[in-house]
Design a protein around this motif. Structure first.
Motif, mmCIF file in Angstrom:
data_model
loop_
_atom_site.group_PDB
_atom_site.id
_atom_site.type_symbol
_atom_site.label_atom_id
_atom_site.label_comp_id
_atom_site.label_asym_id
_atom_site.label_seq_id
_atom_site.Cartn_x
_atom_site.Cartn_y
_atom_site.Cartn_z
ATOM 1 N N VAL A 88 28.512 -18.585 44.800
ATOM 2 C CA VAL A 88 28.455 -19.881 45.808
ATOM 3 C C VAL A 88 27.924 -18.394 47.077
ATOM 4 N N VAL A 89 29.428 -17.965 46.759
ATOM 5 C CA VAL A 89 29.570 -17.313 48.246
ATOM 6 C C VAL A 89 27.563 -16.346 49.077
ATOM 7 N N ARG A 90 27.337 -15.559 47.185
ATOM 8 C CA ARG A 90 26.177 -14.412 47.650
ATOM 9 C C ARG A 90 24.959 -15.530 47.893
ATOM 10 N N HIS A 91 25.050 -16.764 47.651
ATOM 11 C CA HIS A 91 23.167 -17.430 48.086
ATOM 12 C C HIS A 91 23.724 -18.552 48.658
ATOM 13 N N LYS A 92 24.864 -18.115 50.137
ATOM 14 C CA LYS A 92 25.480 -18.651 51.299
ATOM 15 C C LYS A 92 25.186 -19.908 50.682
ATOM 16 N N GLU A 117 32.081 -31.966 58.166
ATOM 17 C CA GLU A 117 31.927 -31.560 57.469
ATOM 18 C C GLU A 117 30.649 -30.978 57.437
ATOM 19 N N GLY A 118 30.593 -29.350 56.882
ATOM 20 C CA GLY A 118 29.506 -28.305 57.121
ATOM 21 C C GLY A 118 28.132 -28.792 56.275
ATOM 22 N N ARG A 119 27.194 -29.169 56.744
ATOM 23 C CA ARG A 119 25.389 -30.518 55.937
ATOM 24 C C ARG A 119 25.838 -29.642 54.787
ATOM 25 N N TYR A 120 25.665 -28.308 54.497
ATOM 26 C CA TYR A 120 25.228 -27.394 53.590
ATOM 27 C C TYR A 120 26.308 -26.819 52.382
ATOM 28 N N ASP A 121 27.695 -27.497 53.074
ATOM 29 C CA ASP A 121 28.840 -27.129 51.873
ATOM 30 C C ASP A 121 28.735 -28.138 50.500
ATOM 31 N N SER A 122 28.548 -26.181 49.546
ATOM 32 C CA SER A 122 28.058 -26.139 48.522
ATOM 33 C C SER A 122 29.140 -26.112 47.488
ATOM 34 N N HIS A 123 30.354 -25.016 48.012
ATOM 35 C CA HIS A 123 32.021 -24.628 47.635
ATOM 36 C C HIS A 123 32.341 -25.893 47.720
ATOM 37 N N VAL A 124 32.932 -26.136 48.601
ATOM 38 C CA VAL A 124 33.294 -28.300 47.833
ATOM 39 C C VAL A 124 32.311 -29.190 48.881
ATOM 40 N N PHE A 143 28.598 -31.214 60.602
ATOM 41 C CA PHE A 143 28.331 -29.557 61.150
ATOM 42 C C PHE A 143 26.983 -29.294 60.561
ATOM 43 N N GLU A 144 25.641 -29.289 61.671
ATOM 44 C CA GLU A 144 24.523 -28.839 60.773
ATOM 45 C C GLU A 144 23.880 -27.079 60.883
ATOM 46 N N ASN A 145 24.915 -26.563 61.726
ATOM 47 C CA ASN A 145 24.824 -25.055 60.903
ATOM 48 C C ASN A 145 26.466 -24.361 60.669
ATOM 49 N N SER A 146 26.957 -25.224 59.389
ATOM 50 C CA SER A 146 27.812 -25.524 58.711
ATOM 51 C C SER A 146 27.906 -25.238 57.716
ATOM 52 N N CYS A 147 28.432 -24.020 56.692
ATOM 53 C CA CYS A 147 29.166 -24.997 55.413
ATOM 54 C C CYS A 147 30.695 -25.209 55.166
ATOM 55 N N HIS A 148 31.540 -24.389 54.326
ATOM 56 C CA HIS A 148 32.611 -24.808 53.841
ATOM 57 C C HIS A 148 33.534 -24.879 55.025
ATOM 58 N N PHE A 149 33.665 -24.047 56.408
ATOM 59 C CA PHE A 149 33.671 -23.485 56.882
ATOM 60 C C PHE A 149 33.796 -23.571 58.806
ATOM 61 N N SER A 192 28.442 -21.328 50.912
ATOM 62 C CA SER A 192 29.754 -21.369 51.707
ATOM 63 C C SER A 192 30.066 -20.768 52.877
ATOM 64 N N LEU A 193 29.406 -19.785 53.302
ATOM 65 C CA LEU A 193 29.960 -19.239 55.247
ATOM 66 C C LEU A 193 28.660 -19.494 55.571
ATOM 67 N N TYR A 194 28.438 -20.223 56.160
ATOM 68 C CA TYR A 194 26.454 -20.505 56.282
ATOM 69 C C TYR A 194 26.131 -19.578 57.026
ATOM 70 N N GLY A 195 24.601 -18.866 56.473
ATOM 71 C CA GLY A 195 24.149 -17.741 57.047
ATOM 72 C C GLY A 195 24.440 -16.470 56.454
ATOM 73 N N ARG A 196 25.864 -16.211 55.457
ATOM 74 C CA ARG A 196 25.967 -15.390 55.188
ATOM 75 C C ARG A 196 26.110 -15.527 53.604
ATOM 76 N N THR A 197 26.186 -14.045 52.934
ATOM 77 C CA THR A 197 26.060 -13.808 51.552
ATOM 78 C C THR A 197 27.717 -12.697 51.106
ATOM 79 N N ASN A 198 28.424 -13.315 51.780
ATOM 80 C CA ASN A 198 29.653 -11.806 51.700
ATOM 81 C C ASN A 198 30.766 -13.328 53.309
ATOM 82 N N TYR A 199 32.007 -12.600 53.144
ATOM 83 C CA TYR A 199 33.488 -13.115 53.727
ATOM 84 C C TYR A 199 33.962 -11.936 55.121
ATOM 85 N N ASN A 200 33.029 -11.444 54.889
ATOM 86 C CA ASN A 200 33.420 -9.731 55.935
ATOM 87 C C ASN A 200 33.491 -10.204 56.914
ATOM 88 N N ASP A 201 32.725 -11.503 58.321
ATOM 89 C CA ASP A 201 32.857 -12.036 58.665
ATOM 90 C C ASP A 201 34.631 -12.843 59.314
#
Length: 303
Positions: A183-187, A251-258, A279-285, A189-198
């Motif tokens: 889920v994280v790798r395919h963006k 809520e992040g519009r694109y949250d597929s994590h929860v 929040f249109e530019n967010s997933c889970h955070f 969870s964290l909007y526009g990111r494929t990992n949690y480095n940020d």
């Protein structure tokens, strides 16, 4: 700065790290409940949500076993243990700062504690703010699994097809971690990111976090999942539509994590004073992906 305390408190016999920061005397209290379970967030709140300290006395509690509160669990640990810790903390804060109630933010796992606390002690909560809100964990896990399936490459697809997303089999922990990574790798969870480095970088540069703290955070996160996940999977607020305190869901519009779609469906059925914000530019955070908007929204709504 009116107050900047970083210390351990004894909550139900367990020393736990609590940060209290604020710029104004007599500001309303706001307690932040981090996700996970076990995923401490102090440097992230300090970096991205610092603006809240202008209007609130912001309390960040690193829960038992998490981050700077890490210790090795021995024997059973339950969600009720965390709720009891939170109750002691809230009563201490209200007494010390001479207030009758406070604001509560719950993120992800913290949103389970948050809503359950509102159910149990509505008179202590001025308003509850949920983001990455958990509503029905079994259904949410299924949605995350379906997202992973839909985005998987051939190799991952093969592995995913062998996974039971109710996480009841002997391999449940590895299965859960694999699906989450997908889920994280395919963006999702964290909007526009494929990992949690940020979300790791603020820990590395925080004056309040050492390298051993960071290692303890990793150990605490894995331990808490091992001990608590089966109980987390039982979480289901669907039948509860009345609460004794106002609710705000962010809520992040694109949250597929929860699944944020689940949250909106649930929100529409709640019969308590309530507000919902996409929040249109967010997933889970959303509190960190769109922190300026998040902070301003809370300051405006809760002023």
């Amino acid at each position: 700065m009116f107050i900047n305390e970083q210390s351990k408190m004894n909550l139900n016999g367990v020393p736990q790290f609590v940060s209290i920061r604020g710029e104004k005397k007599e500001a309303p209290l706001l307690v932040y409940l981090h996700g996970g379970p076990g995923d401490a967030a102090l440097p992230l709140v300090m970096k991205y949500n610092k603006m809240l300290e202008q209007q609130f006395t912001v309390v960040v509690w690193e829960q038992r076993g998490a981050g700077k509160s890490y210790y090795k669990f021995i024997g059973p640990v339950t969600i009720d243990d965390f709720l009891n810790d939170l109750h002691v903390l809230v009563n201490y804060l209200l007494s010390r700062f001479q207030q009758n109630s406070l604001y509560l933010i719950g993120h992800s796992w913290g949103s389970i504690l948050g809503l359950r606390f509102v159910e149990a002690y509505p008179e202590l909560v001025r308003t509850y703010i949920g983001c990455g809100q958990v509503v029905n964990m079994r259904q949410s896990s299924k949605t995350a699994y379906e997202y992973a399936l839909a985005h998987a490459d051939k190799k991952s697809l093969e592995k995913l097809r062998g996974i039971d997303c109710s996480y009841q089999t002997d391999s449940w922990l590895n299965d859960l971690l694999f699906v989450t990574r997908q889920v994280v790798r395919h963006k999702g969870s964290l909007y526009g990111r494929t990992n949690y480095n940020d979300l790791v970088i603020p820990f590395l540069f925080s004056p309040y976090y050492t390298l051993p703290d960071l290692i303890r955070r990793q150990k605490g996160s894995l331990q808490a999942i091992q001990y608590l996940w089966q109980e987390v999977m039982q979480t289901d607020f669907e039948g509860q539509t009345h609460y004794g305190a106002p609710l705000i869901f962010i809520e992040g519009r694109y949250d597929s994590h929860v699944s944020s779609a689940l949250v909106k469906n649930y929100f529409d059925r709640i019969e308590t004073e309530k507000q919902f914000y996409w929040f249109e530019n967010s997933c889970h955070f959303p509190q960190w992906s769109e922190s300026e908007r998040f902070n301003k929204l809370l300051c405006d709504l809760l002023a």
